[in-house]
Motif scaffolding. Structure first.
Motif, PDB file in Angstrom:
ATOM      1  N   ALA A  15      47.516  36.010  50.696  1.00 28.16           N
ATOM      2  CA  ALA A  15      46.681  36.706  49.711  1.00 28.16           C
ATOM      3  C   ALA A  15      45.292  36.955  50.275  1.00 28.16           C
ATOM      4  CB  ALA A  15      46.611  35.890  48.423  1.00 28.16           C
ATOM      5  N   LEU A  16      44.732  35.969  50.980  1.00 27.81           N
ATOM      6  CA  LEU A  16      43.411  36.147  51.595  1.00 27.81           C
ATOM      7  C   LEU A  16      43.429  37.246  52.648  1.00 27.81           C
ATOM      8  CD1 LEU A  16      42.132  32.484  51.963  1.00 27.81           C
ATOM      9  CD2 LEU A  16      41.060  34.314  50.648  1.00 27.81           C
ATOM     10  N   ILE A  17      44.496  37.290  53.427  1.00 28.24           N
ATOM     11  CA  ILE A  17      44.599  38.310  54.472  1.00 28.24           C
ATOM     12  C   ILE A  17      44.771  39.702  53.848  1.00 28.24           C
ATOM     13  CG2 ILE A  17      46.060  39.188  56.342  1.00 28.24           C
ATOM     14  CD1 ILE A  17      46.599  36.218  57.072  1.00 28.24           C
ATOM     15  N   LEU A  18      45.631  39.811  52.843  1.00 26.07           N
ATOM     16  CA  LEU A  18      45.910  41.119  52.247  1.00 26.07           C
ATOM     17  C   LEU A  18      44.751  41.655  51.411  1.00 26.07           C
ATOM     18  CD1 LEU A  18      49.620  40.655  51.113  1.00 26.07           C
ATOM     19  CD2 LEU A  18      48.782  42.056  52.993  1.00 26.07           C
ATOM     20  N   PHE A  19      44.148  40.819  50.597  1.00 29.26           N
ATOM     21  CA  PHE A  19      43.156  41.302  49.642  1.00 29.26           C
ATOM     22  C   PHE A  19      41.718  40.970  50.026  1.00 29.26           C
ATOM     23  CE2 PHE A  19      47.056  40.493  47.161  1.00 29.26           C
ATOM     24  CZ  PHE A  19      47.340  41.804  46.821  1.00 29.26           C
ATOM     25  N   GLY A  20      41.522  39.976  50.823  1.00 27.84           N
ATOM     26  CA  GLY A  20      40.174  39.573  51.201  1.00 27.84           C
ATOM     27  C   GLY A  20      39.562  38.666  50.153  1.00 27.84           C
ATOM     28  N   PRO A  21      38.612  37.857  50.563  1.00 26.51           N
ATOM     29  CA  PRO A  21      38.034  36.879  49.635  1.00 26.51           C
ATOM     30  C   PRO A  21      37.220  37.499  48.501  1.00 26.51           C
ATOM     31  CG  PRO A  21      36.910  36.804  51.750  1.00 26.51           C
ATOM     32  CD  PRO A  21      38.079  37.735  51.899  1.00 26.51           C
ATOM     33  N   LYS A  22      36.732  38.728  48.679  1.00 28.25           N
ATOM     34  CA  LYS A  22      35.930  39.358  47.623  1.00 28.25           C
ATOM     35  C   LYS A  22      36.791  39.893  46.488  1.00 28.25           C
ATOM     36  CE  LYS A  22      32.064  40.572  50.579  1.00 28.25           C
ATOM     37  NZ  LYS A  22      31.228  41.632  51.099  1.00 28.25           N
ATOM     38  N   LYS A  23      38.003  40.297  46.762  1.00 21.97           N
ATOM     39  CA  LYS A  23      38.876  40.885  45.742  1.00 21.97           C
ATOM     40  C   LYS A  23      39.672  39.836  44.964  1.00 21.97           C
ATOM     41  CE  LYS A  23      38.495  45.379  46.194  1.00 21.97           C
ATOM     42  NZ  LYS A  23      38.176  46.268  45.112  1.00 21.97           N
ATOM     43  N   LEU A  24      39.859  38.663  45.518  1.00 21.77           N
ATOM     44  CA  LEU A  24      40.694  37.653  44.848  1.00 21.77           C
ATOM     45  C   LEU A  24      40.181  37.251  43.463  1.00 21.77           C
ATOM     46  CD1 LEU A  24      41.966  35.308  47.687  1.00 21.77           C
ATOM     47  CD2 LEU A  24      43.217  37.008  46.398  1.00 21.77           C
ATOM     48  N   PRO A  25      38.884  37.028  43.250  1.00 19.96           N
ATOM     49  CA  PRO A  25      38.440  36.697  41.888  1.00 19.96           C
ATOM     50  C   PRO A  25      38.722  37.815  40.886  1.00 19.96           C
ATOM     51  CG  PRO A  25      36.749  36.116  43.466  1.00 19.96           C
ATOM     52  CD  PRO A  25      37.793  36.879  44.214  1.00 19.96           C
ATOM     53  N   GLU A  26      38.565  39.073  41.324  1.00 23.61           N
ATOM     54  CA  GLU A  26      38.865  40.203  40.445  1.00 23.61           C
ATOM     55  C   GLU A  26      40.342  40.238  40.093  1.00 23.61           C
ATOM     56  OE1 GLU A  26      37.477  43.826  42.225  1.00 23.61           O
ATOM     57  OE2 GLU A  26      35.533  42.952  42.704  1.00 23.61           O
ATOM     58  N   LEU A  27      41.191  39.999  41.085  1.00 19.74           N
ATOM     59  CA  LEU A  27      42.626  39.988  40.831  1.00 19.74           C
ATOM     60  C   LEU A  27      43.013  38.838  39.892  1.00 19.74           C
ATOM     61  CD1 LEU A  27      43.989  40.746  44.408  1.00 19.74           C
ATOM     62  CD2 LEU A  27      44.095  42.235  42.423  1.00 19.74           C
ATOM     63  N   GLY A  28      42.411  37.681  40.093  1.00 20.49           N
ATOM     64  CA  GLY A  28      42.687  36.542  39.225  1.00 20.49           C
ATOM     65  C   GLY A  28      42.276  36.821  37.791  1.00 20.49           C
ATOM     66  N   LYS A  29      41.138  37.455  37.623  1.00 21.84           N
ATOM     67  CA  LYS A  29      40.660  37.802  36.285  1.00 21.84           C
ATOM     68  C   LYS A  29      41.617  38.796  35.623  1.00 21.84           C
ATOM     69  CE  LYS A  29      36.518  39.448  33.940  1.00 21.84           C
ATOM     70  NZ  LYS A  29      35.147  39.931  34.109  1.00 21.84           N
ATOM     71  N   ALA A  30      42.066  39.787  36.373  1.00 19.86           N
ATOM     72  CA  ALA A  30      42.989  40.786  35.830  1.00 19.86           C
ATOM     73  C   ALA A  30      44.326  40.146  35.445  1.00 19.86           C
ATOM     74  CB  ALA A  30      43.209  41.903  36.844  1.00 19.86           C
ATOM     75  N   VAL A  31      44.822  39.243  36.283  1.00 15.28           N
ATOM     76  CA  VAL A  31      46.079  38.563  35.977  1.00 15.28           C
ATOM     77  C   VAL A  31      45.922  37.695  34.729  1.00 15.28           C
ATOM     78  CG1 VAL A  31      47.695  36.799  36.806  1.00 15.28           C
ATOM     79  CG2 VAL A  31      46.977  38.624  38.325  1.00 15.28           C
ATOM     80  N   GLY A  32      44.813  36.987  34.621  1.00 16.28           N
ATOM     81  CA  GLY A  32      44.559  36.161  33.445  1.00 16.28           C
ATOM     82  C   GLY A  32      44.495  36.987  32.171  1.00 16.28           C
ATOM     83  N   HIS A  33      43.828  38.127  32.244  1.00 17.07           N
ATOM     84  CA  HIS A  33      43.724  39.019  31.086  1.00 17.07           C
ATOM     85  C   HIS A  33      45.113  39.532  30.683  1.00 17.07           C
ATOM     86  CE1 HIS A  33      41.841  41.820  28.355  1.00 17.07           C
ATOM     87  NE2 HIS A  33      42.525  42.809  28.902  1.00 17.07           N
ATOM     88  N   THR A  34      45.904  39.909  31.667  1.00 15.96           N
ATOM     89  CA  THR A  34      47.259  40.404  31.398  1.00 15.96           C
ATOM     90  C   THR A  34      48.122  39.324  30.775  1.00 15.96           C
ATOM     91  OG1 THR A  34      47.065  41.927  33.261  1.00 15.96           O
ATOM     92  CG2 THR A  34      49.282  41.461  32.463  1.00 15.96           C
ATOM     93  N   LEU A  35      48.055  38.113  31.292  1.00 19.05           N
ATOM     94  CA  LEU A  35      48.844  37.012  30.737  1.00 19.05           C
ATOM     95  C   LEU A  35      48.418  36.693  29.304  1.00 19.05           C
ATOM     96  CD1 LEU A  35      49.142  34.583  33.775  1.00 19.05           C
ATOM     97  CD2 LEU A  35      50.932  35.973  32.751  1.00 19.05           C
TER      98      LEU A  35
END
Length: 61
Positions: A15-35
């Motif tokens: 995940a770090l390689i694909l998205f980078g450390p800057k995008k991971l918090p945004e992705l986590g927030k989006a996943v949390g909102h969706t759940l």
């Protein structure tokens, strides 16, 4: 046969390689909102099912 600690570490590294450390918090927030939305929608469906069961029991009496 779950995912072991090695598998979790591998997923995190990928995940770090694909998205980078800057995008991971945004992705986590989006996943949390969706759940959260999914959980509230399924809770509403479950409440509707219970209400239907109660109404059917009253109709049967």
């Amino acid at each position: 046969m779950g995912i072991g600690p090695g598998g979790i570490i591998l997923i995190i590294i990928l995940a770090l390689i694909l998205f980078g450390p800057k995008k991971l918090p945004e992705l986590g927030k989006a996943v949390g909102h969706t759940l959260r939305e999914f959980k509230s929608a399924t809770k509403g469906l479950a409440d509707d099912d219970e209400e239907d069961k109660k109404n059917k029991k009253q109709d049967d009496l």
